[in-house]
Design an enzyme around this catalytic site. Sequence first.
Site, PDB file in Angstrom:
ATOM      1  N   PHE A 189       0.864  -1.184   0.000  1.00  0.00           N
ATOM      2  CA  PHE A 189       0.000   0.000   0.000  1.00  0.00           C
ATOM      3  C   PHE A 189       0.898   1.231   0.000  1.00  0.00           C
ATOM      4  CE2 PHE A 189      -2.356   3.481   1.915  1.00  0.00           C
ATOM      5  CZ  PHE A 189      -3.511   3.470   1.150  1.00  0.00           C
TER       6      PHE A 189
ATOM      7  N   ASP B  42       9.329   2.672   1.338  1.00  0.00           N
ATOM      8  CA  ASP B  42       8.145   3.388   1.811  1.00  0.00           C
ATOM      9  C   ASP B  42       8.022   3.130   3.308  1.00  0.00           C
ATOM     10  OD1 ASP B  42       5.679   4.257   2.582  1.00  0.00           O
ATOM     11  OD2 ASP B  42       4.564   3.280   0.961  1.00  0.00           O
TER      12      ASP B  42
ATOM     13  N   LYS C  48       3.074  10.210   8.515  1.00  0.00           N
ATOM     14  CA  LYS C  48       2.401   9.738   9.721  1.00  0.00           C
ATOM     15  C   LYS C  48       3.059  10.254  10.998  1.00  0.00           C
ATOM     16  CE  LYS C  48       0.128   5.690   7.681  1.00  0.00           C
ATOM     17  NZ  LYS C  48      -1.268   6.008   7.900  1.00  0.00           N
TER      18      LYS C  48
END
Length: 387
Positions: A127, A213, A242
Amino acid sequence: MSNLMSNYYPLEVTFSKGYGCWLTDTNGHEYLDALSGIGVVNLGHCHPAITDTIVEQSKQLLHTSNVYRIGNQEKLATRLCNMANMDKAFFSNSGAEANEAAIKITRLYARSKKIQNPIVLTANQSFHGRTMTTISATGQNKVQEGFAPLMSGFVHVNFDDIRAIKKFSKNKDVVAVMVEPVQGEAGVIIPKNDYLNKVQAVCHKNGWLLILDGVQSCMGRTGKLFAHQHNNITPDILCLAKGLGNGVPIGACLAKGIAAKMLTPGTHGSTFGGNPLVTAVALSVLNIFENDSILDNVFLMSKYFESEFKSKIMILDVVKELRIKGLMIGIGLDENIIDCSKLTQKALDNKLLINTTGNSIRLLPPLIITKDEIDILIKKIFKLINT
């Protein structure tokens, strides 16, 4: 009826305040937050130092645009590059935008090598975000459904399978490999210890860029500030978001070597990215990591959770697997015994915030969680899956 466009399926609860690992709803009920806003509030809700930074910076300056130099942004770039052994930083508003910048770098890298149809290898079940480019890079049909035609230039291979990557060694169009150090959205899938080392070796041999990532798995989540530090490697490109802002929206694309030279003035940009407010907060986040033994707590609480889970919950027939790296936790359940799709609501009813994906529970508690709070978490999970 709400005027909001749909994105997620919001649960019937609204929170009015939070502190540490706890949230309080508008009716005054307290919930243990074992999701941290999907891995964002790593230092807990309303951390006093973060709150002070937001207040003080908002009194001085919020936004100027990147048309002008921003002092906090330059300080943050220096701190992050020094800490991650990288050369340059680009700031955005989110992890998807950080990944978008990384992919744009690969296109420029391809042009520098006279490659007209570049390919980036990414992983099945990965993702990487919700923009058109990042859903094309993502290896999940559920994210891509309805959005065809997707962006070309991505080939998905099996995660944690180095042979699947080596098969492309003679393909002259491949320019990069993009992987998550730990696949979070897939249910916390942890690769073999040396997987990233082997991927980097293949990249070096073929002149490919290695993009990590780390949007979910970095900023202390796995017990290291950056997840790939478990492997003692340095990628060509590292994407963060995040936990970097602990609740304020910021993403960062860090690059090293040839990758750091690809973006030149005018090739990419962001109106809000790295403005004075968010970069002040990110600097405060880094200060807390340096001064407050956060990573030590992650190590200790990870071991404590694993021990308590194995002695008190792993004994249940419904539990198939515990996947844990730091405080990034996946609990694989037997779908023949329990319907995982109902567990998020059931947990909410039990004043616990979790996430489920497939047949797994995903836990991303704040990194400041205590032993007493883990005891509460263990009891709530036991009740959740044993009834």
